[in-house]
Design an enzyme around this catalytic site. Structure first.
Site, PDB file in Angstrom:
ATOM      1  CG  ASN A 109      -1.816  -1.212   1.268  1.00 14.73           C
ATOM      2  OD1 ASN A 109      -2.049  -1.844   0.245  1.00 14.73           O
ATOM      3  ND2 ASN A 109      -2.310  -1.558   2.443  1.00 14.73           N
ATOM      4  CB  VAL A 110       1.205   4.112  -2.090  1.00 12.38           C
ATOM      5  CG1 VAL A 110       2.032   3.152  -2.934  1.00 12.38           C
ATOM      6  CG2 VAL A 110      -0.159   4.345  -2.751  1.00 12.38           C
ATOM      7  CG  HIS A 126       3.892  -1.407  -4.698  1.00  9.67           C
ATOM      8  ND1 HIS A 126       2.689  -2.022  -4.866  1.00  9.67           N
ATOM      9  CD2 HIS A 126       4.839  -2.330  -5.027  1.00  9.67           C
ATOM     10  CE1 HIS A 126       2.893  -3.275  -5.287  1.00  9.67           C
ATOM     11  NE2 HIS A 126       4.185  -3.479  -5.373  1.00  9.67           N
ATOM     12  CB  CYS A 134      13.315  17.139  -7.841  1.00  7.39           C
ATOM     13  SG  CYS A 134      13.945  17.882  -9.370  1.00  7.39           S
ATOM     14  CB  CYS A 137      18.067  18.586  -8.070  1.00  8.47           C
ATOM     15  SG  CYS A 137      16.684  19.053  -7.010  1.00  8.47           S
ATOM     16  CB  CYS A 184      12.070  20.821  -8.470  1.00  9.26           C
ATOM     17  SG  CYS A 184      13.370  20.913  -7.223  1.00  9.26           S
ATOM     18  CB  CYS A 187      16.666  22.354 -10.011  1.00  6.51           C
ATOM     19  SG  CYS A 187      15.749  20.837 -10.343  1.00  6.51           S
ATOM     20  CB  SER A 225      -2.066  -9.187  -0.273  1.00  4.48           C
ATOM     21  OG  SER A 225      -1.539  -9.355  -1.583  1.00  4.48           O
ATOM     22  CB  SER A 226      -5.852 -11.413  -4.014  1.00  2.95           C
ATOM     23  OG  SER A 226      -5.541 -10.255  -4.759  1.00  2.95           O
TER      24      SER A 226
HETATM   25 ZN   LIG Z   1      14.993  19.758  -8.443  1.00  4.79          ZN
END
Ligand SMILES: [Zn+2]
Length: 283
Positions: A109-110, A126, A134, A137, A184, A187, A225-226
């Site tokens: 999971n995120v 994940h 970024c 950079c 970013c 940069c 989870s499957s």
């Molecule tokens: Zn950057």
């Protein structure tokens, strides 16, 4: 010992067997989307889930229009995650770690809910929606700060009524043409959420960290989870090769049911809570 009576007889019996198998062992835990459904986050792979075509990293990197579409969906998806709270399953896993039973959590999971529930050792296979980096950079940004910028640059997105939300938290606005993509601040480079995109590989060191956790444990619990994702199956294989017991807690079939020592076909919140209650603390 009597088990909590919310389970039917067959489930209670499998939970009891899981307790017997896991007692006295140090347990690695692998979780999937099923542990977060009780927090209101839909399981894309569950029954009845909408078919979706996830964006690949290639498309994201190649097309500004794709990036615009992605960021709008990702921003609204993140807001849904930020509004969700850890559920009893997440909290049970944090307690199991606190009492020395769980060695850590490996998650597909995120949503960051394990961390918010208090789990300390969490391998996010994940990646996580909490961070953005970024691509030029390498600067890392907290998603909450980025969300503020996105909403300042795109005031219309802050008003949910104006934006039809899809069932998966993605958004399908008429047009994302006016959307200003965040860049970013160091940069001006291209930002990318710190998540593994569809078709991308899990970073090798992340998978090694997960393997290490399984290697230094005496059992593996798979929860919610499957095991459709190959990395999950590979971790189950690692455990089986070392002859570790594997307990699977999932509503519905998984790809490793035949290889499980115990399969509990039930919701993760109830079962993990029962395990946390019944398993004796490790000394
Ligand atoms: Zn950057």
């Amino acid at each position: 010992m009597t088990l909590v009576t919310q389970f039917d007889a067959a489930t209670a019996e499998s939970v009891q067997r899981a307790i017997e198998v896991l007692a006295g062992r140090r347990v690695a835990v692998l979780t999937g989307a099923g542990v977060s459904t009780d927090s209101g986050i839909p399981d894309y792979r569950g029954k009845g889930a909408p078919v979706r075509t996830p964006m690949t990293a290639q498309t994201f990197l190649a097309s500004e229009q794709a990036r615009r579409r992605y960021w709008v969906g990702s921003h609204l998806g993140w807001r849904a995650f930020a509004a969700a709270d850890p559920n009893p399953g997440h909290r049970a896993l944090a307690r199991l770690e606190g009492s020395g039973i769980a060695t850590g959590v490996i998650t597909q999971n995120v949503d960051g809910l394990h961390v918010r529930a208090g789990s300390r050792r969490v391998v996010e296979l994940h990646g996580t929606m909490r961070r953005v980096f970024c691509t030029h950079c390498g600067q890392v940004f907290d998603r909450r700060d980025l969300a503020v910028r996105v909403e300042v640059d795109n005031p219309w997105i802050a008003i949910p009524e104006n934006v039809p939300l899809g069932p998966d938290g993605d958004v399908l606005p008429e047009s994302t043409d006016g959307f200003r993509i965040p860049a970013c601040t160091v940069c001006e480079g291209m930002l990318k959420p710190d998540v593994v995109f569809f078709g991308e590989f899990i970073p090798a060191e992340k998978f090694r960290e997960a393997e290490q956790l399984v290697r230094t444990s005496d059992a593996l619990v798979v929860a919610g989870s499957s095991l459709v994702v190959n990395s999950g199956i590979r971790l189950v294989e690692r455990a089986r090769r070392r002859r570790l017991p594997v307990v699977i807690v999932n509503r519905g079939e998984t790809r490793a049911d035949a290889r499980a020592t115990v399969k509990v076909d039930a919701g993760t919140s109830d079962v993990l809570s029962a395990l946390a209650e019944a398993l004796p603390a490790a000394v």
